[in-house]
Scaffold this motif. Structure first.
Motif, PDB file in Angstrom:
ATOM      1  N   GLY A 140      -5.975   7.069  12.386  1.00 11.80           N
ATOM      2  CA  GLY A 140      -5.153   6.264  11.492  1.00 11.80           C
ATOM      3  C   GLY A 140      -5.838   6.038  10.162  1.00 11.80           C
ATOM      4  N   VAL A 141      -5.142   5.339   9.289  1.00 13.20           N
ATOM      5  CA  VAL A 141      -5.645   5.088   7.938  1.00 13.20           C
ATOM      6  C   VAL A 141      -5.025   3.789   7.434  1.00 13.20           C
ATOM      7  N   TRP A 142      -5.756   3.061   6.591  1.00 13.51           N
ATOM      8  CA  TRP A 142      -5.296   1.764   6.080  1.00 13.51           C
ATOM      9  C   TRP A 142      -5.144   1.818   4.566  1.00 13.51           C
ATOM     10  N   PHE A 143      -4.159   1.051   4.073  1.00 14.97           N
ATOM     11  CA  PHE A 143      -3.879   0.959   2.644  1.00 14.97           C
ATOM     12  C   PHE A 143      -3.719  -0.503   2.263  1.00 14.97           C
ATOM     13  N   GLN A 144      -3.910  -0.787   0.969  1.00 18.71           N
ATOM     14  CA  GLN A 144      -3.786  -2.161   0.491  1.00 18.71           C
ATOM     15  C   GLN A 144      -3.037  -2.203  -0.836  1.00 18.71           C
ATOM     16  N   PHE A 145      -2.259  -3.269  -1.017  1.00 21.72           N
ATOM     17  CA  PHE A 145      -1.662  -3.623  -2.308  1.00 21.72           C
ATOM     18  C   PHE A 145      -1.694  -5.132  -2.379  1.00 21.72           C
ATOM     19  N   GLY A 146      -2.157  -5.666  -3.513  1.00 23.91           N
ATOM     20  CA  GLY A 146      -2.317  -7.118  -3.615  1.00 23.91           C
ATOM     21  C   GLY A 146      -3.203  -7.611  -2.494  1.00 23.91           C
ATOM     22  N   THR A 147      -2.732  -8.623  -1.768  1.00 26.38           N
ATOM     23  CA  THR A 147      -3.501  -9.153  -0.642  1.00 26.38           C
ATOM     24  C   THR A 147      -2.979  -8.653   0.700  1.00 26.38           C
ATOM     25  N   SER A 148      -2.050  -7.726   0.686  1.00 31.41           N
ATOM     26  CA  SER A 148      -1.453  -7.218   1.919  1.00 31.41           C
ATOM     27  C   SER A 148      -1.920  -5.802   2.224  1.00 31.41           C
ATOM     28  N   GLN A 149      -1.874  -5.469   3.500  1.00 30.24           N
ATOM     29  CA  GLN A 149      -2.289  -4.139   3.937  1.00 30.24           C
ATOM     30  C   GLN A 149      -1.217  -3.495   4.801  1.00 30.24           C
ATOM     31  N   ILE A 150      -1.211  -2.169   4.771  1.00 23.21           N
ATOM     32  CA  ILE A 150      -0.405  -1.368   5.691  1.00 23.21           C
ATOM     33  C   ILE A 150      -1.398  -0.556   6.509  1.00 23.21           C
ATOM     34  N   HIS A 151      -1.340  -0.704   7.823  1.00 22.78           N
ATOM     35  CA  HIS A 151      -2.188   0.060   8.722  1.00 22.78           C
ATOM     36  C   HIS A 151      -1.330   1.136   9.388  1.00 22.78           C
ATOM     37  N   ILE A 152      -1.741   2.377   9.241  1.00 22.58           N
ATOM     38  CA  ILE A 152      -1.071   3.469   9.931  1.00 22.58           C
ATOM     39  C   ILE A 152      -1.895   3.743  11.180  1.00 22.58           C
ATOM     40  N   GLY A 153      -1.323   3.448  12.328  1.00 25.64           N
ATOM     41  CA  GLY A 153      -2.014   3.603  13.601  1.00 25.64           C
ATOM     42  C   GLY A 153      -1.460   4.775  14.381  1.00 25.64           C
ATOM     43  N   VAL A 154      -2.323   5.426  15.109  1.00 19.29           N
ATOM     44  CA  VAL A 154      -1.942   6.608  15.884  1.00 19.29           C
ATOM     45  C   VAL A 154      -1.421   6.191  17.253  1.00 19.29           C
ATOM     46  N   GLU A 155      -0.285   6.769  17.633  1.00 18.05           N
ATOM     47  CA  GLU A 155       0.272   6.586  18.978  1.00 18.05           C
ATOM     48  C   GLU A 155       0.405   7.951  19.624  1.00 18.05           C
ATOM     49  N   GLU A 156      -0.136   8.090  20.823  1.00 13.78           N
ATOM     50  CA  GLU A 156      -0.067   9.366  21.538  1.00 13.78           C
ATOM     51  C   GLU A 156       1.389   9.767  21.793  1.00 13.78           C
ATOM     52  N   LEU A 157       2.180   8.845  22.301  1.00 12.47           N
ATOM     53  CA  LEU A 157       3.606   9.103  22.528  1.00 12.47           C
ATOM     54  C   LEU A 157       4.383   8.440  21.402  1.00 12.47           C
ATOM     55  N   PHE A 158       4.395   9.080  20.249  1.00 10.52           N
ATOM     56  CA  PHE A 158       4.959   8.488  19.039  1.00 10.52           C
ATOM     57  C   PHE A 158       6.476   8.635  18.981  1.00 10.52           C
ATOM     58  N   PHE A 159       7.138   7.545  18.638  1.00 15.00           N
ATOM     59  CA  PHE A 159       8.559   7.523  18.314  1.00 15.00           C
ATOM     60  C   PHE A 159       8.710   6.686  17.050  1.00 15.00           C
ATOM     61  N   PRO A 160       9.355   7.200  15.999  1.00 12.92           N
ATOM     62  CA  PRO A 160       9.472   6.424  14.762  1.00 12.92           C
ATOM     63  C   PRO A 160      10.357   5.194  14.928  1.00 12.92           C
ATOM     64  N   ALA A 161      10.054   4.162  14.169  1.00 14.16           N
ATOM     65  CA  ALA A 161      10.867   2.944  14.138  1.00 14.16           C
ATOM     66  C   ALA A 161      12.055   3.197  13.218  1.00 14.16           C
ATOM     67  N   LYS A 162      13.235   3.325  13.799  1.00 14.08           N
ATOM     68  CA  LYS A 162      14.441   3.623  13.019  1.00 14.08           C
ATOM     69  C   LYS A 162      15.159   2.368  12.544  1.00 14.08           C
ATOM     70  N   LYS A 163      15.021   1.266  13.254  1.00 15.42           N
ATOM     71  CA  LYS A 163      15.687   0.021  12.885  1.00 15.42           C
ATOM     72  C   LYS A 163      14.666  -1.019  12.420  1.00 15.42           C
ATOM     73  N   ALA A 164      13.679  -1.300  13.260  1.00 15.96           N
ATOM     74  CA  ALA A 164      12.626  -2.248  12.868  1.00 15.96           C
ATOM     75  C   ALA A 164      11.899  -1.673  11.665  1.00 15.96           C
ATOM     76  N   HIS A 165      11.557  -2.539  10.705  1.00 15.26           N
ATOM     77  CA  HIS A 165      10.950  -2.029   9.475  1.00 15.26           C
ATOM     78  C   HIS A 165      10.277  -3.146   8.684  1.00 15.26           C
ATOM     79  N   PRO A 166       9.280  -2.780   7.883  1.00 13.14           N
ATOM     80  CA  PRO A 166       8.771  -3.727   6.895  1.00 13.14           C
ATOM     81  C   PRO A 166       9.659  -3.666   5.662  1.00 13.14           C
ATOM     82  N   ALA A 167       9.702  -4.749   4.919  1.00 14.01           N
ATOM     83  CA  ALA A 167      10.437  -4.784   3.652  1.00 14.01           C
ATOM     84  C   ALA A 167       9.463  -5.252   2.576  1.00 14.01           C
ATOM     85  N   PHE A 168       9.409  -4.507   1.484  1.00 15.06           N
ATOM     86  CA  PHE A 168       8.495  -4.818   0.398  1.00 15.06           C
ATOM     87  C   PHE A 168       9.284  -5.144  -0.861  1.00 15.06           C
ATOM     88  N   GLU A 169       8.951  -6.277  -1.468  1.00 12.07           N
ATOM     89  CA  GLU A 169       9.552  -6.630  -2.747  1.00 12.07           C
ATOM     90  C   GLU A 169       8.811  -5.873  -3.839  1.00 12.07           C
TER      91      GLU A 169
END
Length: 138
Positions: A47-76
């Motif tokens: 995985g890999v981590w990113f930052q903007f302002g005081t917030s971070q987005i962590h990209i984590g690895v899942e062996e059995l990966f399925f994308p989140a199609k409904k659940a989501h972060p929202a960024f202003e």
């Protein structure tokens, strides 16, 4: 209560194994977020981590990966029209959504299919129309 929530520290999005370079190309290369180093004891997980302002987005690895199609972060964001042009220039598709009053918002998918909402809060005049001269709520 003797406790309270202060802010969101980070958001974790899942990705398939070996996807770090695609994540860097998207979140750093297109979104312009800064990559930050993961703590040594967590690097072995991938995985890999990113930052903007005081917030971070962590990209984590899942062996059995399925994308989140409904659940989501929202960024202003600020200046979503320029963001749309930027996404177009980089071949990133997005969906425009007008269902949330007082916002200009779009949805994009990251390279792994996870849904991400991007929105700009708009100032609305008394007649319900967008005020183009002073469009940002600050």
């Amino acid at each position: 209560m003797s406790f309270f929530f202060k802010t969101i520290d980070h958001i974790q999005l899942a990705a398939p194994k070996g996807s770090e370079e695609k994540a860097r190309a998207f979140f750093h290369g297109i979104f312009g977020l800064s990559e930050i180093e993961k703590p040594e004891q967590l690097k072995k997980r991938g995985g890999v981590w990113f930052q903007f302002g005081t917030s971070q987005i962590h990209i984590g690895v899942e062996e059995l990966f399925f994308p989140a199609k409904k659940a989501h972060p929202a960024f202003e964001v600020e200046n979503i029209e320029e963001l749309k042009k930027h996404l177009n220039a980089h071949g990133v598709n997005y969906i425009v959504d007008h269902n949330l009053p007082g916002t200009d918002r779009i949805y994009v998918n990251d390279p792994f299919g996870n849904r991400i909402e991007l929105l700009e809060k708009m100032e609305v005049r008394n007649d319900g129309k967008k005020n183009d001269e002073n469009r940002y709520i600050r």
